[in-house]
Design a protein around this motif. Structure first.
Motif, PDB file in Angstrom:
ATOM      1  N   ARG A 117       7.797  83.545  -6.506  1.00  0.00           N
ATOM      2  CA  ARG A 117       7.628  83.669  -7.955  1.00  0.00           C
ATOM      3  C   ARG A 117       6.131  83.734  -8.190  1.00  0.00           C
ATOM      4  O   ARG A 117       5.385  82.875  -7.735  1.00  0.00           O
ATOM      5  CB  ARG A 117       8.227  82.477  -8.677  1.00  0.00           C
ATOM      6  N   VAL A 118       5.702  84.759  -8.896  1.00  0.00           N
ATOM      7  CA  VAL A 118       4.276  85.030  -9.067  1.00  0.00           C
ATOM      8  C   VAL A 118       3.816  84.661 -10.474  1.00  0.00           C
ATOM      9  O   VAL A 118       4.494  84.946 -11.451  1.00  0.00           O
ATOM     10  CB  VAL A 118       3.988  86.521  -8.795  1.00  0.00           C
ATOM     11  N   ARG A 136      -3.672  80.643  -5.186  1.00  0.00           N
ATOM     12  CA  ARG A 136      -3.097  79.573  -4.367  1.00  0.00           C
ATOM     13  C   ARG A 136      -1.596  79.793  -4.188  1.00  0.00           C
ATOM     14  O   ARG A 136      -0.983  80.544  -4.930  1.00  0.00           O
ATOM     15  CB  ARG A 136      -3.367  78.196  -4.968  1.00  0.00           C
ATOM     16  N   ILE A 137      -1.058  79.116  -3.169  1.00  0.00           N
ATOM     17  CA  ILE A 137       0.378  79.167  -2.897  1.00  0.00           C
ATOM     18  C   ILE A 137       0.883  77.733  -2.904  1.00  0.00           C
ATOM     19  O   ILE A 137       0.269  76.853  -2.304  1.00  0.00           O
ATOM     20  CB  ILE A 137       0.673  79.804  -1.520  1.00  0.00           C
ATOM     21  N   GLU A 138       1.996  77.508  -3.583  1.00  0.00           N
ATOM     22  CA  GLU A 138       2.623  76.192  -3.571  1.00  0.00           C
ATOM     23  C   GLU A 138       4.027  76.333  -3.016  1.00  0.00           C
ATOM     24  O   GLU A 138       4.744  77.262  -3.363  1.00  0.00           O
ATOM     25  CB  GLU A 138       2.687  75.610  -4.991  1.00  0.00           C
ATOM     26  N   ARG A 179       5.727  79.530  -4.793  1.00  0.00           N
ATOM     27  CA  ARG A 179       5.077  79.977  -6.021  1.00  0.00           C
ATOM     28  C   ARG A 179       3.699  80.461  -5.636  1.00  0.00           C
ATOM     29  O   ARG A 179       2.959  79.753  -4.960  1.00  0.00           O
ATOM     30  CB  ARG A 179       4.974  78.846  -7.032  1.00  0.00           C
ATOM     31  N   VAL A 180       3.380  81.664  -6.048  1.00  0.00           N
ATOM     32  CA  VAL A 180       2.083  82.257  -5.719  1.00  0.00           C
ATOM     33  C   VAL A 180       1.327  82.487  -7.015  1.00  0.00           C
ATOM     34  O   VAL A 180       1.839  83.121  -7.937  1.00  0.00           O
ATOM     35  CB  VAL A 180       2.261  83.593  -4.957  1.00  0.00           C
ATOM     36  N   TYR A 181       0.123  81.949  -7.073  1.00  0.00           N
ATOM     37  CA  TYR A 181      -0.741  82.117  -8.245  1.00  0.00           C
ATOM     38  C   TYR A 181      -1.899  83.019  -7.849  1.00  0.00           C
ATOM     39  O   TYR A 181      -2.559  82.764  -6.839  1.00  0.00           O
ATOM     40  CB  TYR A 181      -1.293  80.760  -8.701  1.00  0.00           C
ATOM     41  N   LYS A 233       9.594  88.238  -6.775  1.00  0.00           N
ATOM     42  CA  LYS A 233       9.426  89.301  -5.797  1.00  0.00           C
ATOM     43  C   LYS A 233      10.033  88.894  -4.461  1.00  0.00           C
ATOM     44  O   LYS A 233      10.132  87.712  -4.155  1.00  0.00           O
ATOM     45  CB  LYS A 233       7.936  89.609  -5.598  1.00  0.00           C
ATOM     46  N   VAL A 234      10.386  89.894  -3.681  1.00  0.00           N
ATOM     47  CA  VAL A 234      10.876  89.641  -2.332  1.00  0.00           C
ATOM     48  C   VAL A 234      10.086  90.514  -1.375  1.00  0.00           C
ATOM     49  O   VAL A 234      10.009  91.737  -1.547  1.00  0.00           O
ATOM     50  CB  VAL A 234      12.395  89.925  -2.191  1.00  0.00           C
TER      51      VAL A 234
END
Length: 84
Positions: A19-20, A28-30, A37-39, A79-80
C-alpha cells in the motif's frame, strides 16, 4: 529508522502486495504483519511514485530494480509487484 530487511521475501515468482502513500515526508517502508506500507516523497504523476516505490522495494529486497515488475495497481494505492 532503518529500512526493514525484506530479503526473506525475495523469492523468484513471489508476489508482494504493498500500500503506497505518495507525497510523504520521507521515503520509508513499514512492515505490518504480512502487509507492507511504502511511503515515498514523490508525487503520483507520470509513474514517478511507482518508480520510487520500485527502487525502494528493490533495495530492501536486495535485488536489482529490473527484477521487480509492477503487475497490478499502476494507478492505485494498492499495488502488486512480482519478482522476476
Amino acid at each position: 529508522m532503518a529500512e526493514p530487511d525484506l530479503t526473506d521475501l525475495a523469492q523468484p515468482g513471489a508476489e508482494i502486495a504493498v500500500r503506497v502513500t505518495p507525497k510523504a515526508s520521507r521515503n520509508r517502508i513499514e512492515r505490518e504483519g504480512d502487509a507492507l506500507r511504502v511511503y515515498v516523497t514523490t508525487v503520483p504523476e507520470n509513474g514517478k511514485a511507482n518508480a520510487a516505490v520500485q527502487k525502494l522495494l528493490a533495495k530492501a529486497l536486495g535485488l536489482p530494480k529490473s527484477r521487480l515488475d509492477l503487475i497490478r495497481g499502476a494507478t492505485s494505492r494498492d499495488k502488486v509487484f512480482r519478482i522476476g
